[in-house]
Design an enzyme around this catalytic site. Structure first.
Site, mmCIF file in Angstrom:
data_model
loop_
_atom_site.group_PDB
_atom_site.id
_atom_site.type_symbol
_atom_site.label_atom_id
_atom_site.label_comp_id
_atom_site.label_asym_id
_atom_site.label_seq_id
_atom_site.Cartn_x
_atom_site.Cartn_y
_atom_site.Cartn_z
ATOM 1 C CB SER A 110 -0.861 -0.006 1.259
ATOM 2 O OG SER A 110 -1.357 1.282 1.527
ATOM 3 C CB SER A 111 0.476 4.623 -1.473
ATOM 4 O OG SER A 111 -0.836 4.886 -1.014
ATOM 5 C CB CYS A 112 -0.284 3.893 4.087
ATOM 6 S SG CYS A 112 -0.479 2.172 4.512
ATOM 7 C CE1 TYR A 139 -3.547 -2.996 5.282
ATOM 8 C CE2 TYR A 139 -2.773 -0.963 4.263
ATOM 9 C CZ TYR A 139 -3.337 -2.222 4.154
ATOM 10 O OH TYR A 139 -3.700 -2.701 2.911
ATOM 11 C CE LYS A 143 -1.145 -4.905 3.035
ATOM 12 N NZ LYS A 143 -1.365 -6.171 2.297
ATOM 13 C CG HIS A 182 -10.205 3.033 1.656
ATOM 14 N ND1 HIS A 182 -10.371 1.673 1.551
ATOM 15 C CD2 HIS A 182 -8.996 3.209 2.245
ATOM 16 C CE1 HIS A 182 -9.307 1.065 2.040
ATOM 17 N NE2 HIS A 182 -8.459 1.967 2.477
#
Ligand code: GFB
Length: 314
Positions: A110-112, A139, A143, A182
């Site tokens: 994920s981009s987070c 999270y 990841k 989201h």
């Protein structure tokens, strides 16, 4: 790298989710046998169940789209679930994939994973260069561990395991529950409800100033199949649209598509999250892949899907 999917047995872990579902549908045109298994067949957080499933499944490749996911509020309020479940799922699957000689494994992050104040657009090598955004660090840590698992099995055992980092995704099959979703499905549902009620306002969380990059889940699925066939490497690859909008701009666009003409008001008790996370699309574009579904078209298609499936959230 030219990995032939034709005739292969490919497991899409998490096929009931939005991305997993889109990936299973996209793989169907590749001549491979798409394997799926619901939670009733294998609980991915249970090591013994994952081991037993993979022992029997005779897989050639795995797309790892299974994850505990949610929007900013779910991430912020359920840190234990987001960290524990994601760590268990990915560790169980990678170890069992290696144990059972699975050739290819594609991990979805994920981009987070990137630092809160990463340079924009965010290049892949910004990973682990600064502190994470607090609302989703749990999270993100899970990841990041998944990326490292794929790299570790490549480094120690020579496994051809790779990682893709999708940006904020949306599309048919998304979660429209207002507490755990989201932003995109939340705004679609709120605008629709406000239109039906004849409300004068719609409420969005936070200031509306954060910028987000959105990619349709079907474009993401196409990119994942592209990477599965053509990419082998230690480094993860960003999967995005290359463009971002503010949450206010997104809300205005959704309201236009849905046909709600009232005012947008802000609930400042809710968090903004990271100010911006636009990923660099250079690596994937350089390999020859580009998205096809524009934001307005994607929102309209997602709204249609919501209208046909809204009883799920009543
Ligand atoms: O999509 P979202 O929940 O996740 O929120 P993140 C994006 C932005 O939209 C935030 C705002 O600034 C929210 O405050 N927003 C406005 C809303 N109205 C709403 C609403 O009604 N619902 C929601 N959910 N947001 C997640 C991470 O971050 O992104 C995950 O928490 C993951 O770990 C995912 O990485 C892709 O983009 O902030």
């Amino acid at each position: 790298m030219n990995y032939q999917l034709d005739g292969k047995r490919v497991w899409v872990a998490g096929h009931r989710g939005m991305v997993g579902g889109a990936t299973a549908r996209r793989l169907a045109s590749e001549g491979c046998e798409v394997i799926t298994a619901g939670r009733d067949v294998v609980d991915l957080t249970r090591q013994s169940e994952v081991e037993a499933f993979l022992k029997d499944a005779r897989l050639d490749a795995i797309v790892m789209a299974a994850a505990k996911v949610g929007g900013i509020l779910a991430n912020d309020t359920k840190p234990a679930e987001f960290l524990y479940e994601n760590l268990m799922i990915e560790a169980n699957i990678v170890a069992a994939a290696h144990e059972n000689d699975v050739d290819r494994f594609l991990f979805l992050g994920s981009s987070c994973i990137y630092p809160k104040f990463a340079p924009q657009p965010i290049p892949e090598d910004a990973l682990l260069t600064g502190p994470l955004e607090a609302t989703n660090e749990w999270y993100a840590i899970a990841k990041i561990a998944g990326i490292k698992l794929a790299q570790a099995y490549r480094k120690q055992y020579g496994r051809d395991y790779i990682s893709a980092m999708p940006t904020n995704l949306y599309g048919p099959g998304d979660n429209f529950d207002l507490q755990s979703s989201h932003v995109m499905p939340a705004i679609i549902r709120k605008a629709h409800q406000a239109k039906l009620n004849g409300d004068k306002t719609i409420t969005v969380w936070g200031t509306g100033t954060p910028r987000r990059e959105f990619l349709h889940a079907e474009d993401c699925a196409d990119a994942l199949v592209f990477l599965l066939k053509s990419y082998s490497g230690y480094e993860h690859v960003n999967v995005g649209s290359g463009e971002d909008v503010t949450i206010l701009e997104l809300t205005q666009l959704v309201c236009e598509v849905v046909g709600f003409e009232g005012e947008i008001v802000h609930d400042l008790s809710k968090p903004d999250g990271t100010p911006r996370k636009l990923m660099s699309a250079d690596r994937l574009r350089g390999m020859g892949w580009a998205p096809r579904i524009g934001l307005r078209e994607g929102i309209a298609q997602t709204y249609d899907w919501f209208l046909a499936n809204q009883e799920r959230w009543q």
